[in-house]
Write a protein that holds these residues in place. Structure first.
Motif, PDB file in Angstrom:
ATOM      1  N   ILE A  28     -11.390  -6.683  -1.776  1.00 14.59           N
ATOM      2  CA  ILE A  28     -11.876  -6.857  -0.339  1.00 14.59           C
ATOM      3  C   ILE A  28     -12.896  -5.686  -0.153  1.00 14.59           C
ATOM      4  O   ILE A  28     -12.504  -4.535  -0.029  1.00 14.59           O
ATOM      5  N   SER A  29     -14.249  -5.983  -0.018  1.00 14.04           N
ATOM      6  CA  SER A  29     -15.272  -5.126   0.152  1.00 14.04           C
ATOM      7  C   SER A  29     -15.839  -5.262   1.555  1.00 14.04           C
ATOM      8  O   SER A  29     -15.341  -6.230   2.379  1.00 14.04           O
ATOM      9  N   ASP A  30     -16.822  -4.452   1.916  1.00 13.60           N
ATOM     10  CA  ASP A  30     -17.477  -4.866   3.109  1.00 13.60           C
ATOM     11  C   ASP A  30     -18.256  -5.933   3.125  1.00 13.60           C
ATOM     12  O   ASP A  30     -19.021  -6.471   4.304  1.00 13.60           O
ATOM     13  N   GLU A  31     -18.479  -6.958   2.007  1.00 15.63           N
ATOM     14  CA  GLU A  31     -18.932  -8.295   2.054  1.00 15.63           C
ATOM     15  C   GLU A  31     -17.792  -9.220   1.558  1.00 15.63           C
ATOM     16  O   GLU A  31     -18.091 -10.257   1.189  1.00 15.63           O
ATOM     17  N   GLY A  32     -16.664  -8.945   2.155  1.00 19.27           N
ATOM     18  CA  GLY A  32     -15.383 -10.093   2.053  1.00 19.27           C
ATOM     19  C   GLY A  32     -14.956  -9.955   0.637  1.00 19.27           C
ATOM     20  O   GLY A  32     -14.811  -8.816   0.171  1.00 19.27           O
ATOM     21  N   ILE A  33     -14.433 -10.977   0.464  1.00 22.94           N
ATOM     22  CA  ILE A  33     -13.376 -11.144  -0.847  1.00 22.94           C
ATOM     23  C   ILE A  33     -14.207 -11.464  -1.902  1.00 22.94           C
ATOM     24  O   ILE A  33     -15.146 -12.517  -1.853  1.00 22.94           O
ATOM     25  N   ALA A  34     -14.260 -11.013  -3.019  1.00 21.43           N
ATOM     26  CA  ALA A  34     -14.829 -11.313  -4.121  1.00 21.43           C
ATOM     27  C   ALA A  34     -13.801 -11.225  -5.549  1.00 21.43           C
ATOM     28  O   ALA A  34     -12.933 -10.326  -5.509  1.00 21.43           O
ATOM     29  N   LEU A  35     -13.964 -12.257  -6.449  1.00 20.64           N
ATOM     30  CA  LEU A  35     -12.796 -12.204  -7.361  1.00 20.64           C
ATOM     31  C   LEU A  35     -13.524 -11.255  -8.791  1.00 20.64           C
ATOM     32  O   LEU A  35     -14.835 -11.127  -8.652  1.00 20.64           O
ATOM     33  N   LEU A  36     -12.543 -10.429  -9.281  1.00 19.80           N
ATOM     34  CA  LEU A  36     -12.819  -9.585 -10.385  1.00 19.80           C
ATOM     35  C   LEU A  36     -12.431 -10.058 -11.652  1.00 19.80           C
ATOM     36  O   LEU A  36     -11.454 -11.056 -11.545  1.00 19.80           O
ATOM     37  N   ALA A  37     -12.943  -9.583 -12.703  1.00 22.44           N
ATOM     38  CA  ALA A  37     -12.348 -10.027 -14.009  1.00 22.44           C
ATOM     39  C   ALA A  37     -11.066  -9.386 -14.393  1.00 22.44           C
ATOM     40  O   ALA A  37     -10.974  -8.206 -13.987  1.00 22.44           O
TER      41      ALA A  37
END
Length: 243
Positions: A224-233
């Motif tokens: 969770i960053s300042d750009e919302g949720i992002a999937l990681l490897a």
């Protein structure tokens, strides 16, 4: 099957295009796993695609939700202004009155503590529904009663061809013996645990169930960053796909 974007591109790819349209999905997890953010990103994506949406909030006020969304880069305010999105704070409605009048089609006050009445709060043209947090509604309710009322609500939403996200905190989910998973079309579980490859506590999601969708049982690392949720490897042991 038609799909609607979750607002998280890589998650859409893992779900064969996104959430199944017209179905109810459950998102459950511990505090800090981003359950509400999942709802916000889905609402923002749906609004961008011209859908009429509603969020039934049992905890946060609409003002706090809008601020939280804007900080993450998802400005929902314009959609509130043009009436494409509405956010109802059920706690404020309960405090103001024991019931609520909801227009000409439903002139009599209704009990908003009754899950069976939630569908009556939603305008006829609404296509997307997010309920955050369903766990609040289970407090003090017998397990069988909760399950019966939840199944009735989800049946009505499905019959009305509305795509619904039901958010539920992990504590309430366990307290109700995970009965919500049996009623919903799919489930996404969010958790915080140690990554054995980094030795750090990280966020993971797990999709144990998504009908009509070829899914993997792998844990999916996300942030969770300042750009919302992002999937990681995440390089872990791979399981065989499950339908």
């Amino acid at each position: 099957m038609n799909r609607l974007s979750s607002g998280i591109p890589l998650l859409d790819k893992k779900l064969q295009g996104g959430y199944p349209e017209g179905e109810a999905l459950l998102i459950t997890g511990e505090p800090g796993t981003g359950k509400t953010i999942f709802g916000i990103q889905f609402l923002h994506s749906a609004c961008l695609n011209g859908k009429k949406c509603v969020m039934l909030a049992t905890e946060e006020t609409p003002e706090k939700i809008l601020v939280h969304a804007k900080i993450l880069g998802f400005d929902l305010a314009p959609y509130i202004v043009n009436k494409q999105l509405s956010i109802m704070h059920l706690l404020e409605m309960r405090a103001a009155d024991s019931g609520v009048s909801i227009g000409e089609n439903h002139p009599l006050p209704i009990n908003i503590d009754d899950l069976n009445n939630f569908s009556h709060l939603i305008a006829d043209d609404i296509e997307i529904v997010v309920i955050d947090n369903m766990g609040t509604c289970s407090i003090g309710m017998e397990l069988r009663t909760f399950r019966d009322k939840l199944e009735t609500l989800l049946y009505l939403l499905s019959k009305q061809k509305r795509t619904s996200i039901i958010i539920m905190d992990d504590t309430a989910h366990e307290y109700t013996h995970r009965v919500a998973e049996y009623s919903t079309y799919g489930t996404i579980r969010l958790k915080v645990k140690e990554n054995p490859y980094t030795g750090k506590m990280e966020r993971f999601m797990y999709v144990p169930k998504m009908r009509g969708t070829r899914i993997s049982l792998d844990l999916i690392n996300y942030d969770i960053s300042d750009e919302g949720i992002a999937l990681l490897a995440f390089h872990g042991k791979k399981d065989k796909p499950n339908c």
